[in-house]
Design a protein around this motif. Structure first.
Motif, PDB file in Angstrom:
ATOM      1  N   MET A   1     -32.449  65.555 -34.054  1.00 51.32           N
ATOM      2  CA  MET A   1     -32.464  66.485 -32.918  1.00 51.32           C
ATOM      3  C   MET A   1     -31.413  67.596 -33.067  1.00 51.32           C
ATOM      4  O   MET A   1     -30.773  68.003 -32.100  1.00 51.32           O
ATOM      5  N   SER A   2     -31.269  68.107 -34.289  1.00 52.11           N
ATOM      6  CA  SER A   2     -30.336  69.215 -34.515  1.00 52.11           C
ATOM      7  C   SER A   2     -30.927  70.525 -34.011  1.00 52.11           C
ATOM      8  O   SER A   2     -32.149  70.659 -33.865  1.00 52.11           O
ATOM      9  N   ILE A   3     -30.057  71.486 -33.740  1.00 50.67           N
ATOM     10  CA  ILE A   3     -30.516  72.808 -33.304  1.00 50.67           C
ATOM     11  C   ILE A   3     -31.465  73.405 -34.337  1.00 50.67           C
ATOM     12  O   ILE A   3     -32.508  73.962 -33.981  1.00 50.67           O
TER      13      ILE A   3
ATOM     14  N   LEU B   1     -38.302  68.669 -25.374  1.00 47.48           N
ATOM     15  CA  LEU B   1     -37.852  68.110 -24.099  1.00 47.48           C
ATOM     16  C   LEU B   1     -36.758  67.067 -24.329  1.00 47.48           C
ATOM     17  O   LEU B   1     -35.716  67.088 -23.660  1.00 47.48           O
ATOM     18  N   SER B   2     -36.969  66.182 -25.284  1.00 43.44           N
ATOM     19  CA  SER B   2     -35.986  65.127 -25.562  1.00 43.44           C
ATOM     20  C   SER B   2     -34.667  65.707 -26.075  1.00 43.44           C
ATOM     21  O   SER B   2     -33.593  65.232 -25.716  1.00 43.44           O
ATOM     22  N   GLY B   3     -34.774  66.730 -26.913  1.00 50.83           N
ATOM     23  CA  GLY B   3     -33.571  67.310 -27.496  1.00 50.83           C
ATOM     24  C   GLY B   3     -32.807  68.206 -26.545  1.00 50.83           C
ATOM     25  O   GLY B   3     -31.567  68.196 -26.532  1.00 50.83           O
TER      26      GLY B   3
ATOM     27  N   ASN C   1     -39.829  56.372 -34.433  1.00 48.82           N
ATOM     28  CA  ASN C   1     -39.008  55.425 -35.201  1.00 48.82           C
ATOM     29  C   ASN C   1     -37.533  55.793 -35.141  1.00 48.82           C
ATOM     30  O   ASN C   1     -36.665  54.927 -35.006  1.00 48.82           O
ATOM     31  N   ALA C   2     -37.236  57.095 -35.265  1.00 47.40           N
ATOM     32  CA  ALA C   2     -35.840  57.548 -35.227  1.00 47.40           C
ATOM     33  C   ALA C   2     -35.221  57.223 -33.872  1.00 47.40           C
ATOM     34  O   ALA C   2     -34.072  56.774 -33.792  1.00 47.40           O
ATOM     35  N   ILE C   3     -35.981  57.451 -32.814  1.00 52.68           N
ATOM     36  CA  ILE C   3     -35.487  57.145 -31.468  1.00 52.68           C
ATOM     37  C   ILE C   3     -35.266  55.641 -31.314  1.00 52.68           C
ATOM     38  O   ILE C   3     -34.258  55.194 -30.757  1.00 52.68           O
ATOM     39  N   GLY C   4     -36.199  54.851 -31.857  1.00 52.74           N
ATOM     40  CA  GLY C   4     -36.059  53.396 -31.773  1.00 52.74           C
ATOM     41  C   GLY C   4     -34.868  52.871 -32.552  1.00 52.74           C
ATOM     42  O   GLY C   4     -34.105  52.029 -32.069  1.00 52.74           O
TER      43      GLY C   4
ATOM     44  N   HIS D   1     -28.114  67.164 -31.027  1.00 48.55           N
ATOM     45  CA  HIS D   1     -27.049  66.704 -31.926  1.00 48.55           C
ATOM     46  C   HIS D   1     -25.749  67.470 -31.702  1.00 48.55           C
ATOM     47  O   HIS D   1     -24.668  66.863 -31.586  1.00 48.55           O
ATOM     48  N   GLU D   2     -25.829  68.791 -31.620  1.00 47.62           N
ATOM     49  CA  GLU D   2     -24.621  69.604 -31.497  1.00 47.62           C
ATOM     50  C   GLU D   2     -23.914  69.397 -30.155  1.00 47.62           C
ATOM     51  O   GLU D   2     -22.689  69.510 -30.070  1.00 47.62           O
ATOM     52  N   LEU D   3     -24.684  69.079 -29.120  1.00 54.70           N
ATOM     53  CA  LEU D   3     -24.071  68.785 -27.824  1.00 54.70           C
ATOM     54  C   LEU D   3     -23.314  67.459 -27.886  1.00 54.70           C
ATOM     55  O   LEU D   3     -22.192  67.343 -27.370  1.00 54.70           O
TER      56      LEU D   3
END
Length: 325
Positions: A36-38, A192-194, A233-236, A247-249
């Motif tokens: 979830m990077s910019i 939305l998630s990011g 999968n990444a979220i899990g 990510h940056e936040l």
């Protein structure tokens, strides 16, 4: 010379090939980026814009009959994108209070020559507490945005179209539009998630999509499913907590926590001196994190503004095209 029907088929199949290539590119990029990077989210937004642009161009190639239902369906989808992007812009714009308060706090402590006495240390800690309150307010505001608007805007699917035969209507445009809705829903879910808010229940929304619809072709189907599963999968695996996943936040938040701990430890020992190397390193790290966050947020807002213009132009062009037939 190619027949009209054959030409339409080529245009439609070309659109599906384009979708598949872009989704595969996003999948490869996802593997090479921080989650979830910019940079990744900017590419997701760019893909969404490209899909809309290609969809608008495809309509011109298909020479669809004026005054029929396909135009209403196109307008509905472009309205959905418009509303979703306004939601995204509201959420990203809200980050300004956080990084601005962070920059103000850093101005208290950035000068190496300034003596970090107990009074200044307490002032810095209070300023950091203020920044952390801004972060909490941002999360709550975005959570409210997601709960009140995202379900209706980003996740709305066309449930009326359920059989392959209906996808052939309007020279295959209805199938294209359904595929576009499914893909744009996936991309909007990622954005939305990011950028807005993620809660664990949303991971279920990464499942579904276009599976089982043979009219779209296997390459497109595989590309869509692969990206869906990659993100799910990444979220899990990360066991993501509710909140903004950007990510940056998160990096800025961690950097601020570290600086606060360092300053509080100096207070504990009653040290009175210029900021230590450890403090200054953490100041520089936080300054870098906030700068990257601000630059990325402003860039995404710029992309969204450009997308608004493109949506308006696309709608005007198709309305004008229909009125001149």
């Amino acid at each position: 010379m190619m027949s009209s029907h054959s030409s339409s088929s080529t245009s439609v199949s070309g659109f599906f090939s384009f979708l598949a290539r872009e989704l595969n590119n996003l999948d490869h990029l996802f593997l090479s980026q921080n989650f979830m990077s910019i940079n990744f989210l900017q590419h997701v937004l760019s893909s969404l814009r490209s899909f809309h642009s290609q969809l608008t161009l495809l309509v011109q190639k298909l020479h669809l009959p004026a005054g029929e239902k396909w135009l209403d369906e196109y307008m509905d989808e472009s309205s959905r994108l418009w509303d979703a992007c306004h939601l995204l812009k509201s959420a990203v714009s809200s980050m300004e209070n956080y990084y601005s308060s962070g920059a103000n706090m850093l101005s208290l402590i950035s000068d190496r020559r300034r003596v970090l006495n107990a009074q200044l240390s307490r002032q810095v800690v209070r300023a950091i507490n203020g920044c952390q309150m801004e972060m909490t307010a941002l999360q709550e505001e975005n959570k409210s945005l997601a709960e009140t608007r995202a379900q209706n805007i980003c996740l709305r699917q066309d449930e009326n179209v359920v059989v392959d035969s209906k996808f052939n209507k309007y020279s295959g445009f209805r199938g294209v539009l359904y595929a576009m809705r499914s893909v744009s829903t996936l991309l909007l879910m990622i954005l939305l998630s990011g950028l807005v808010y993620f809660c664990p229940e949303m991971s279920l929304l990464y499942q579904g999509g276009c599976q089982g619809i043979s009219a779209f072709g296997s390459t497109f189907m595989v590309a869509t499913t692969t990206l869906q599963q990659r993100v799910a999968n990444a979220i899990g695996q990360l066991d993501c907590q509710p909140g903004i996943l950007l990510h940056e936040l998160q990096e800025a938040r961690f950097a601020m926590d570290e600086l606060k701990m360092e300053v509080e430890s100096l207070l504990e020992y009653g040290q009175e001196a210029p900021p230590t190397i450890q403090v200054y390193d953490k100041v520089e790290n936080l300054k870098s994190c906030l700068g990257i966050l601000q630059c990325g947020a402003e860039s995404i807002i710029g992309q969204l503004d450009d997308f608004f213009d493109e949506i308006v132009e696309g709608r005007k062009m198709l309305l004008g095209m229909c009125s001149h037939r």
